[in-house]
Design an enzyme around this catalytic site. Structure first.
Site, PDB file in Angstrom:
ATOM      1  N   CYS A 104       0.854  -1.179   0.000  1.00  0.00           N
ATOM      2  CA  CYS A 104       0.000   0.000   0.000  1.00  0.00           C
ATOM      3  C   CYS A 104       0.893   1.233   0.000  1.00  0.00           C
ATOM      4  O   CYS A 104       1.878   1.279   0.738  1.00  0.00           O
ATOM      5  CB  CYS A 104      -0.889  -0.020   1.247  1.00  0.00           C
ATOM      6  SG  CYS A 104      -1.989   1.395   1.391  1.00  0.00           S
ATOM      7  N   HIS A 146      -8.945  -3.709  -2.509  1.00  0.00           N
ATOM      8  CA  HIS A 146      -8.043  -2.886  -1.693  1.00  0.00           C
ATOM      9  C   HIS A 146      -8.500  -1.423  -1.714  1.00  0.00           C
ATOM     10  O   HIS A 146      -8.600  -0.780  -0.666  1.00  0.00           O
ATOM     11  CB  HIS A 146      -6.625  -3.042  -2.259  1.00  0.00           C
ATOM     12  CG  HIS A 146      -5.580  -2.244  -1.557  1.00  0.00           C
ATOM     13  ND1 HIS A 146      -4.632  -2.829  -0.738  1.00  0.00           N
ATOM     14  CD2 HIS A 146      -5.297  -0.915  -1.554  1.00  0.00           C
ATOM     15  CE1 HIS A 146      -3.822  -1.886  -0.271  1.00  0.00           C
ATOM     16  NE2 HIS A 146      -4.207  -0.723  -0.760  1.00  0.00           N
ATOM     17  N   GLU A 147      -8.779  -0.897  -2.911  1.00  0.00           N
ATOM     18  CA  GLU A 147      -9.169   0.516  -3.020  1.00  0.00           C
ATOM     19  C   GLU A 147     -10.549   0.755  -2.421  1.00  0.00           C
ATOM     20  O   GLU A 147     -10.772   1.787  -1.768  1.00  0.00           O
ATOM     21  CB  GLU A 147      -9.105   0.992  -4.476  1.00  0.00           C
ATOM     22  CG  GLU A 147      -7.733   0.897  -5.117  1.00  0.00           C
ATOM     23  CD  GLU A 147      -6.596   1.521  -4.316  1.00  0.00           C
ATOM     24  OE1 GLU A 147      -6.821   2.504  -3.580  1.00  0.00           O
ATOM     25  OE2 GLU A 147      -5.464   1.011  -4.409  1.00  0.00           O
ATOM     26  N   HIS A 150     -10.153   1.115   1.247  1.00  0.00           N
ATOM     27  CA  HIS A 150      -9.683   2.443   1.653  1.00  0.00           C
ATOM     28  C   HIS A 150     -10.851   3.392   1.857  1.00  0.00           C
ATOM     29  O   HIS A 150     -10.882   4.150   2.829  1.00  0.00           O
ATOM     30  CB  HIS A 150      -8.742   3.045   0.603  1.00  0.00           C
ATOM     31  CG  HIS A 150      -7.313   2.669   0.785  1.00  0.00           C
ATOM     32  ND1 HIS A 150      -6.606   2.924   1.944  1.00  0.00           N
ATOM     33  CD2 HIS A 150      -6.435   2.064  -0.050  1.00  0.00           C
ATOM     34  CE1 HIS A 150      -5.368   2.492   1.817  1.00  0.00           C
ATOM     35  NE2 HIS A 150      -5.241   1.962   0.618  1.00  0.00           N
TER      36      HIS A 150
END
Length: 179
Positions: A104, A146-147, A150
């Protein structure tokens, strides 16, 4: 992108938000105005992602608590996926659960084996408000999950347990940026 436009070419590189910053750990707000500010944010995200040599970047990673992310990421067949999504929702995450290396840009230089589904579908909008659906497999599916994490205020470390989690948090505490 559009008309031969190179993403990020007109953006400015912004400082990355690092692990521990509260903006990374709180859910982001929906974009309600699809005006020029969103296009500028997308350009800045691309410029920052490319400067940091990443494959994806969420708005809160540059301090903006808005539901926007960009990506330039290959899948497992080395097909390049390039784009952005505003107000994304992870609508499918299924298939095999695979543990793979994950890093990351908000934890520079660190990575850990993280479990993710090998198929993901994200729905959202373009910067001009057009609906978009993005399908990802393999590494690109990992990037999409993953995004989206976030934008919900989670980082990949939140998926880790036991020694993997302790190791990454120890490394982060010792990293020059973690002090």
């Amino acid at each position: 992108m559009r008309n031969g436009h190179i993403p990020g070419a007109h953006g400015r590189v912004r400082p990355l938000t690092l692990l521990g910053d509260p903006v990374l750990h709180a859910p982001c707000k929906d974009v309600t105005d699809f005006g020029p500010e969103v296009a500028t944010l997308v350009e800045d995200l691309f410029a920052t992602m490319y400067a940091a040599q990443g494959v994806g970047l969420a708005a809160n990673q540059i301090g903006q608590s808005l539901r926007v992310f960009v990506y330039d990421c290959p899948d497992d067949e080395d097909v390049r996926h390039l784009g952005h999504v505003v107000n994304p929702r992870l609508v499918e995450a299924d298939g095999l659960v695979l543990r793979g290396p994950e890093g990351c840009l908000s934890l520079p230089g660190l990575e850990a084996g993280t479990q993710r589904y090998d198929h993901a579908v994200v729905e959202g909008f373009t910067m001009t408000g057009e609906p978009v659906t993005i399908h990802g497999t393999g590494f690109f599916a990992r990037c999409l999950q993953h995004e989206c994490d976030h934008l919900e205020g989670r980082v990949y470390v939140d998926h880790l347990a036991g020694w993997r989690r302790r190791r990454v948090l120890r490394q982060a505490a010792r990293a020059p940026w973690g002090r």
